[in-house]
Write a protein that holds these residues in place. Sequence first.
Motif, PDB file in Angstrom:
ATOM      1  N   LYS A  99       0.829  -1.199   0.000  1.00  0.00           N
ATOM      2  CA  LYS A  99       0.000   0.000   0.000  1.00  0.00           C
ATOM      3  C   LYS A  99       0.868   1.256   0.000  1.00  0.00           C
ATOM      4  O   LYS A  99       0.582   2.230  -0.706  1.00  0.00           O
ATOM      5  CB  LYS A  99      -0.908  -0.014   1.229  1.00  0.00           C
ATOM      6  N   LEU A 100       1.959   1.209   0.778  1.00  0.00           N
ATOM      7  CA  LEU A 100       2.903   2.331   0.812  1.00  0.00           C
ATOM      8  C   LEU A 100       3.587   2.509  -0.539  1.00  0.00           C
ATOM      9  O   LEU A 100       3.703   3.627  -1.062  1.00  0.00           O
ATOM     10  CB  LEU A 100       3.940   2.092   1.909  1.00  0.00           C
ATOM     11  N   ALA A 101       4.059   1.391  -1.123  1.00  0.00           N
ATOM     12  CA  ALA A 101       4.743   1.456  -2.420  1.00  0.00           C
ATOM     13  C   ALA A 101       3.806   1.940  -3.513  1.00  0.00           C
ATOM     14  O   ALA A 101       4.235   2.642  -4.449  1.00  0.00           O
ATOM     15  CB  ALA A 101       5.310   0.091  -2.770  1.00  0.00           C
ATOM     16  N   ALA A 102       2.525   1.610  -3.414  1.00  0.00           N
ATOM     17  CA  ALA A 102       1.557   1.981  -4.448  1.00  0.00           C
ATOM     18  C   ALA A 102       1.372   3.491  -4.548  1.00  0.00           C
ATOM     19  O   ALA A 102       0.922   3.997  -5.591  1.00  0.00           O
ATOM     20  CB  ALA A 102       0.212   1.312  -4.170  1.00  0.00           C
ATOM     21  N   ARG A 103       1.752   4.223  -3.510  1.00  0.00           N
ATOM     22  CA  ARG A 103       1.621   5.686  -3.536  1.00  0.00           C
ATOM     23  C   ARG A 103       2.544   6.318  -4.578  1.00  0.00           C
ATOM     24  O   ARG A 103       2.327   7.451  -4.999  1.00  0.00           O
ATOM     25  CB  ARG A 103       1.929   6.253  -2.147  1.00  0.00           C
ATOM     26  N   PHE A 104       3.575   5.577  -4.998  1.00  0.00           N
ATOM     27  CA  PHE A 104       4.497   6.098  -6.009  1.00  0.00           C
ATOM     28  C   PHE A 104       3.946   5.942  -7.427  1.00  0.00           C
ATOM     29  O   PHE A 104       4.565   6.411  -8.382  1.00  0.00           O
ATOM     30  CB  PHE A 104       5.854   5.393  -5.911  1.00  0.00           C
ATOM     31  N   TYR A 105       2.816   5.265  -7.559  1.00  0.00           N
ATOM     32  CA  TYR A 105       2.233   5.012  -8.876  1.00  0.00           C
ATOM     33  C   TYR A 105       0.808   5.560  -8.924  1.00  0.00           C
ATOM     34  O   TYR A 105      -0.154   4.823  -8.675  1.00  0.00           O
ATOM     35  CB  TYR A 105       2.246   3.517  -9.187  1.00  0.00           C
ATOM     36  N   PRO A 106       0.651   6.849  -9.229  1.00  0.00           N
ATOM     37  CA  PRO A 106      -0.684   7.459  -9.281  1.00  0.00           C
ATOM     38  C   PRO A 106      -1.597   6.716 -10.257  1.00  0.00           C
ATOM     39  O   PRO A 106      -1.195   6.338 -11.350  1.00  0.00           O
ATOM     40  CB  PRO A 106      -0.403   8.886  -9.773  1.00  0.00           C
ATOM     41  N   GLY A 107      -2.817   6.517  -9.833  1.00  0.00           N
ATOM     42  CA  GLY A 107      -3.784   5.859 -10.696  1.00  0.00           C
ATOM     43  C   GLY A 107      -3.777   4.349 -10.604  1.00  0.00           C
ATOM     44  O   GLY A 107      -4.595   3.677 -11.250  1.00  0.00           O
ATOM     45  N   LEU A 108      -2.871   3.789  -9.812  1.00  0.00           N
ATOM     46  CA  LEU A 108      -2.824   2.332  -9.676  1.00  0.00           C
ATOM     47  C   LEU A 108      -4.053   1.849  -8.899  1.00  0.00           C
ATOM     48  O   LEU A 108      -4.314   2.334  -7.796  1.00  0.00           O
ATOM     49  CB  LEU A 108      -1.552   1.928  -8.920  1.00  0.00           C
ATOM     50  N   PRO A 109      -4.814   0.919  -9.448  1.00  0.00           N
ATOM     51  CA  PRO A 109      -6.019   0.460  -8.734  1.00  0.00           C
ATOM     52  C   PRO A 109      -5.659  -0.293  -7.455  1.00  0.00           C
ATOM     53  O   PRO A 109      -4.644  -0.981  -7.384  1.00  0.00           O
ATOM     54  CB  PRO A 109      -6.690  -0.473  -9.749  1.00  0.00           C
TER      55      PRO A 109
END
Length: 252
Positions: A99-109
Amino acid sequence: MEAILEAKEVSKRFRNGRGIRNVSFEIGRGEIAGLFGPNGAGKTTLLKLITGLIRPDRGTIRLFGCDIPERFEQGMSRVGAVIETADVYEYMSAYDQMKLAARFYPGLPKSRIDQVLEQVGLTPYRGEKAGHYSLGMKMRLALAGALLPEPQLVLLDEPTNGLDIEGIRDVRLTIERLAAEEGISFLISSHMIDDMGKLIDRLGIMRRGEMIRQGLRRDLVPAGVTLEAYYLSQIRQTKGAEDDGQLDGELA
């Protein structure tokens, strides 16, 4: 086959005199490539150059047709990587780290987090803190992070280093499955040829900062010869040529 990674005549020299010299290598779409060589051969340096972590002194690197580092973001947008160590936050669960890493990829579902944990076999342990994981599970968690942006190419630096037999098998099977089912290309560096050798389509052998052999496995390795035997023969052949050159210089 279309080349998604091209490195041409790449050199990088460090202050201690080590580095790589005139290295060329490429990977085609859908291939699993193995980069093998002794410790200190320059494998990690090449991976760092490819991912833009360090800049080359000379040569060109292209990812999906984009020059690195000039068009870094465009080239790396389809690349995932685990370089040197599988770093994880031991006090966080696998899900929270993704969840933390996903913040680096805007728009990632949001669903992508559950998808990558399933891909690497960590769904049953998604809520468990990574400090309780084995080394093999930590490697799979790091791989999950590399898979988050849905890459078409994944670079793995010594992915089986320090793992036991079961961990090595799990990582190898995960890579094999992702390549077959997701069509992801892999570049895997290792000094342990038995670990990853069963998977590879393309081979690169490095020694003392140089690429001494590279190409498709079927074109390089004779029928009936194991990858390990071929690798050792090429290392010995290159070493013998260096010894002969040194002797010629001394006699002259």
